[in-house]
Scaffold this motif. Structure first.
Motif, mmCIF file in Angstrom:
data_model
loop_
_atom_site.group_PDB
_atom_site.id
_atom_site.type_symbol
_atom_site.label_atom_id
_atom_site.label_comp_id
_atom_site.label_asym_id
_atom_site.label_seq_id
_atom_site.Cartn_x
_atom_site.Cartn_y
_atom_site.Cartn_z
ATOM 1 N N LEU A 1 26.438 -86.014 -20.825
ATOM 2 C CA LEU A 1 27.330 -84.863 -20.689
ATOM 3 C C LEU A 1 28.452 -84.882 -21.723
ATOM 4 O O LEU A 1 28.966 -83.825 -22.116
ATOM 5 C CB LEU A 1 27.936 -84.836 -19.281
ATOM 6 C CG LEU A 1 26.962 -84.507 -18.138
ATOM 7 C CD1 LEU A 1 27.647 -84.677 -16.791
ATOM 8 C CD2 LEU A 1 26.411 -83.088 -18.287
ATOM 9 N N SER A 2 28.813 -86.069 -22.179
ATOM 10 C CA SER A 2 29.870 -86.195 -23.189
ATOM 11 C C SER A 2 29.325 -86.091 -24.611
ATOM 12 O O SER A 2 30.087 -86.208 -25.571
ATOM 13 C CB SER A 2 30.579 -87.542 -23.027
ATOM 14 O OG SER A 2 31.156 -87.666 -21.740
ATOM 15 N N GLY A 3 28.017 -85.886 -24.738
ATOM 16 C CA GLY A 3 27.418 -85.762 -26.056
ATOM 17 C C GLY A 3 27.182 -87.088 -26.748
ATOM 18 O O GLY A 3 26.934 -87.123 -27.961
ATOM 19 N N GLU A 4 27.224 -88.190 -25.996
ATOM 20 C CA GLU A 4 27.055 -89.512 -26.584
ATOM 21 C C GLU A 4 25.621 -90.015 -26.514
ATOM 22 O O GLU A 4 25.309 -91.051 -27.110
ATOM 23 C CB GLU A 4 27.968 -90.521 -25.877
ATOM 24 C CG GLU A 4 29.446 -90.180 -25.952
ATOM 25 C CD GLU A 4 30.285 -91.131 -25.116
ATOM 26 O OE1 GLU A 4 29.858 -92.279 -24.911
ATOM 27 O OE2 GLU A 4 31.378 -90.723 -24.674
ATOM 28 N N ARG A 5 24.751 -89.302 -25.798
ATOM 29 C CA ARG A 5 23.373 -89.757 -25.624
ATOM 30 C C ARG A 5 22.437 -88.556 -25.582
ATOM 31 O O ARG A 5 22.765 -87.528 -24.993
ATOM 32 C CB ARG A 5 23.251 -90.585 -24.337
ATOM 33 C CG ARG A 5 21.932 -91.334 -24.195
ATOM 34 C CD ARG A 5 22.035 -92.405 -23.130
ATOM 35 N NE ARG A 5 23.047 -93.399 -23.479
ATOM 36 C CZ ARG A 5 22.846 -94.417 -24.315
ATOM 37 N NH1 ARG A 5 21.663 -94.582 -24.886
ATOM 38 N NH2 ARG A 5 23.815 -95.274 -24.569
ATOM 39 N N LYS A 6 21.268 -88.692 -26.204
ATOM 40 C CA LYS A 6 20.300 -87.613 -26.243
ATOM 41 C C LYS A 6 19.615 -87.452 -24.888
ATOM 42 O O LYS A 6 19.549 -88.387 -24.092
ATOM 43 C CB LYS A 6 19.256 -87.885 -27.332
ATOM 44 C CG LYS A 6 19.827 -87.909 -28.741
ATOM 45 C CD LYS A 6 18.747 -88.229 -29.755
ATOM 46 C CE LYS A 6 19.312 -88.264 -31.177
ATOM 47 N NZ LYS A 6 18.288 -88.624 -32.185
ATOM 48 N N LEU A 7 19.081 -86.247 -24.644
ATOM 49 C CA LEU A 7 18.471 -85.954 -23.352
ATOM 50 C C LEU A 7 17.252 -86.820 -23.089
ATOM 51 O O LEU A 7 17.078 -87.335 -21.981
ATOM 52 C CB LEU A 7 18.082 -84.473 -23.282
ATOM 53 C CG LEU A 7 17.394 -84.025 -21.982
ATOM 54 C CD1 LEU A 7 18.299 -84.275 -20.780
ATOM 55 C CD2 LEU A 7 17.008 -82.547 -22.067
ATOM 56 N N ASN A 8 16.391 -86.998 -24.098
ATOM 57 C CA ASN A 8 15.177 -87.793 -23.863
ATOM 58 C C ASN A 8 15.517 -89.240 -23.515
ATOM 59 O O ASN A 8 14.883 -89.856 -22.660
ATOM 60 C CB ASN A 8 14.249 -87.734 -25.067
ATOM 61 C CG ASN A 8 14.830 -88.405 -26.306
ATOM 62 O OD1 ASN A 8 16.056 -88.393 -26.522
ATOM 63 N ND2 ASN A 8 13.982 -88.991 -27.130
ATOM 64 N N CYS A 9 16.543 -89.771 -24.152
ATOM 65 C CA CYS A 9 16.993 -91.129 -23.843
ATOM 66 C C CYS A 9 17.580 -91.187 -22.437
ATOM 67 O O CYS A 9 17.334 -92.135 -21.681
ATOM 68 C CB CYS A 9 18.023 -91.580 -24.875
ATOM 69 S SG CYS A 9 18.663 -93.241 -24.578
ATOM 70 N N THR A 10 18.349 -90.172 -22.069
ATOM 71 C CA THR A 10 18.955 -90.117 -20.739
ATOM 72 C C THR A 10 17.897 -90.121 -19.650
ATOM 73 O O THR A 10 17.979 -90.875 -18.673
ATOM 74 C CB THR A 10 19.840 -88.872 -20.610
ATOM 75 O OG1 THR A 10 20.868 -88.918 -21.599
ATOM 76 C CG2 THR A 10 20.456 -88.768 -19.228
ATOM 77 N N VAL A 11 16.879 -89.280 -19.818
ATOM 78 C CA VAL A 11 15.796 -89.200 -18.832
ATOM 79 C C VAL A 11 15.078 -90.540 -18.717
ATOM 80 O O VAL A 11 14.797 -91.034 -17.611
ATOM 81 C CB VAL A 11 14.808 -88.083 -19.204
ATOM 82 C CG1 VAL A 11 13.579 -88.130 -18.301
ATOM 83 C CG2 VAL A 11 15.485 -86.717 -19.114
ATOM 84 N N ALA A 12 14.792 -91.164 -19.863
ATOM 85 C CA ALA A 12 14.082 -92.445 -19.861
ATOM 86 C C ALA A 12 14.926 -93.541 -19.211
ATOM 87 O O ALA A 12 14.418 -94.338 -18.417
ATOM 88 C CB ALA A 12 13.720 -92.838 -21.294
ATOM 89 N N TYR A 13 16.226 -93.555 -19.522
ATOM 90 C CA TYR A 13 17.106 -94.564 -18.939
ATOM 91 C C TYR A 13 17.190 -94.415 -17.425
ATOM 92 O O TYR A 13 17.087 -95.397 -16.681
ATOM 93 C CB TYR A 13 18.512 -94.430 -19.525
ATOM 94 C CG TYR A 13 18.795 -95.256 -20.750
ATOM 95 C CD1 TYR A 13 17.815 -95.481 -21.715
ATOM 96 C CD2 TYR A 13 20.045 -95.816 -20.963
ATOM 97 C CE1 TYR A 13 18.074 -96.231 -22.851
ATOM 98 C CE2 TYR A 13 20.325 -96.575 -22.093
ATOM 99 C CZ TYR A 13 19.333 -96.775 -23.032
ATOM 100 O OH TYR A 13 19.600 -97.523 -24.152
ATOM 101 N N VAL A 14 17.401 -93.192 -16.956
ATOM 102 C CA VAL A 14 17.555 -92.965 -15.520
ATOM 103 C C VAL A 14 16.269 -93.337 -14.776
ATOM 104 O O VAL A 14 16.306 -93.961 -13.710
ATOM 105 C CB VAL A 14 17.957 -91.508 -15.242
ATOM 106 C CG1 VAL A 14 17.896 -91.198 -13.746
ATOM 107 C CG2 VAL A 14 19.363 -91.238 -15.778
#
Length: 248
Positions: free
Chosen positions: A92-105
């Motif tokens: 949400l702060s623009g520090e991480r890409k969406l695909n990385c976020t989904v994979a991490y979660v």
């Protein structure tokens, strides 16, 4: 240096490295964190059923200690989140890409489930009449304890942050002693000598003969896990290599 990305807390050293590898690290770290938290809870319930406060204290030590150790060991590889809230707020702060976020979660949720199942498996084999853990569960416990300790040791070593190693190992051992049924000997030399020891640390000859191979097996599994987190192709350069490079 111009163009070099500054290293910050909860950010991996190389955000351009494979997303799957970094998400796998989040899976492993979250699993070990949940193993420590769940195992410590089960230990405190078994030993301190009539003291809620003491049980909470045991759980707090194990959870906090294991979390610090895991961040030290895996922070360079994935950022050491082990918590979807950190990952989501970075997105949400623009520090991480969406695909990385989904994979991490996904890795974090999967790891948490795996950690619970692992802890439950270690503690399920109990003699409810005498409230004792069965021998095979103790052997499995030593494999897990030794493997997880080696993950912390070599994770810190390969992260390039050598000063964190002693702190991380001490904290992880404190957590593992509370969170594993065998109390985490996690050292073949200590295990062997425990046969001669007096008091609570003492082990029978049969226990020593079973614990030592389990510890070795756990360590070998740990080496494979660390290779996922820190492939040799992305290991940080050694300090003396950097010195030679700057002097050329």
């Amino acid at each position: 240096m111009a163009g070099q990305r500054a290293k910050t807390c909860f950010q991996e050293d190389d955000p351009e490295s494979g997303v799957l590898r970094r998400a796998t690290v989040e899976f492993i770290g979250t699993a070990l964190l949940m193993l420590a938290a769940t195992g410590a809870g089960l230990t405190s319930h078994r030993l301190f059923q009539n003291s809620l406060g003491l049980g909470l204290f045991v759980n707090a030590i194990a959870t906090a200690g294991s979390l610090v150790a895991l961040i030290f060991a895996f922070g360079s590889a994935s950022g050491g989140h082990f918590n979807p809230l950190i990952t989501l707020l970075q997105w949400l702060s623009g520090e991480r890409k969406l695909n990385c976020t989904v994979a991490y979660v996904a890795g974090q949720f999967g790891g948490a489930i795996a950690g619970v199942l692992m802890a439950n498996g270690l503690f399920q084999a109990t003699d409810t009449a005498n409230d004792l853990v069965t021998p095979w569960a103790l052997v499995l416990s030593e494999a897990v304890a030794s493997g997880s300790l080696m993950v912390i040791v070599f994770g810190c070593s390969r992260s390039g942050r050598k000063d964190t190693g002693p702190i991380a190992v001490g904290l992880w051992l404190a957590a593992a002693i509370l969170a594993t049924p065998s109390a985490s000997y996690a050292n073949p030399a200590i295990t062997f000598a425990a046969f001669l020891a007096e008091g609570p640390i003492s082990l029978s000859a049969l226990a020593v003969s079973l614990y030592v191979p389990a510890e070795i097996l756990g360590a070998l599994v740990a080496l494979a896990i660390v290779a996922v987190a820190y492939p040799t192709s992305v290991l940080p350069p050694r300090a003396d290599d950097l010195m030679r490079a700057t002097n050329v």
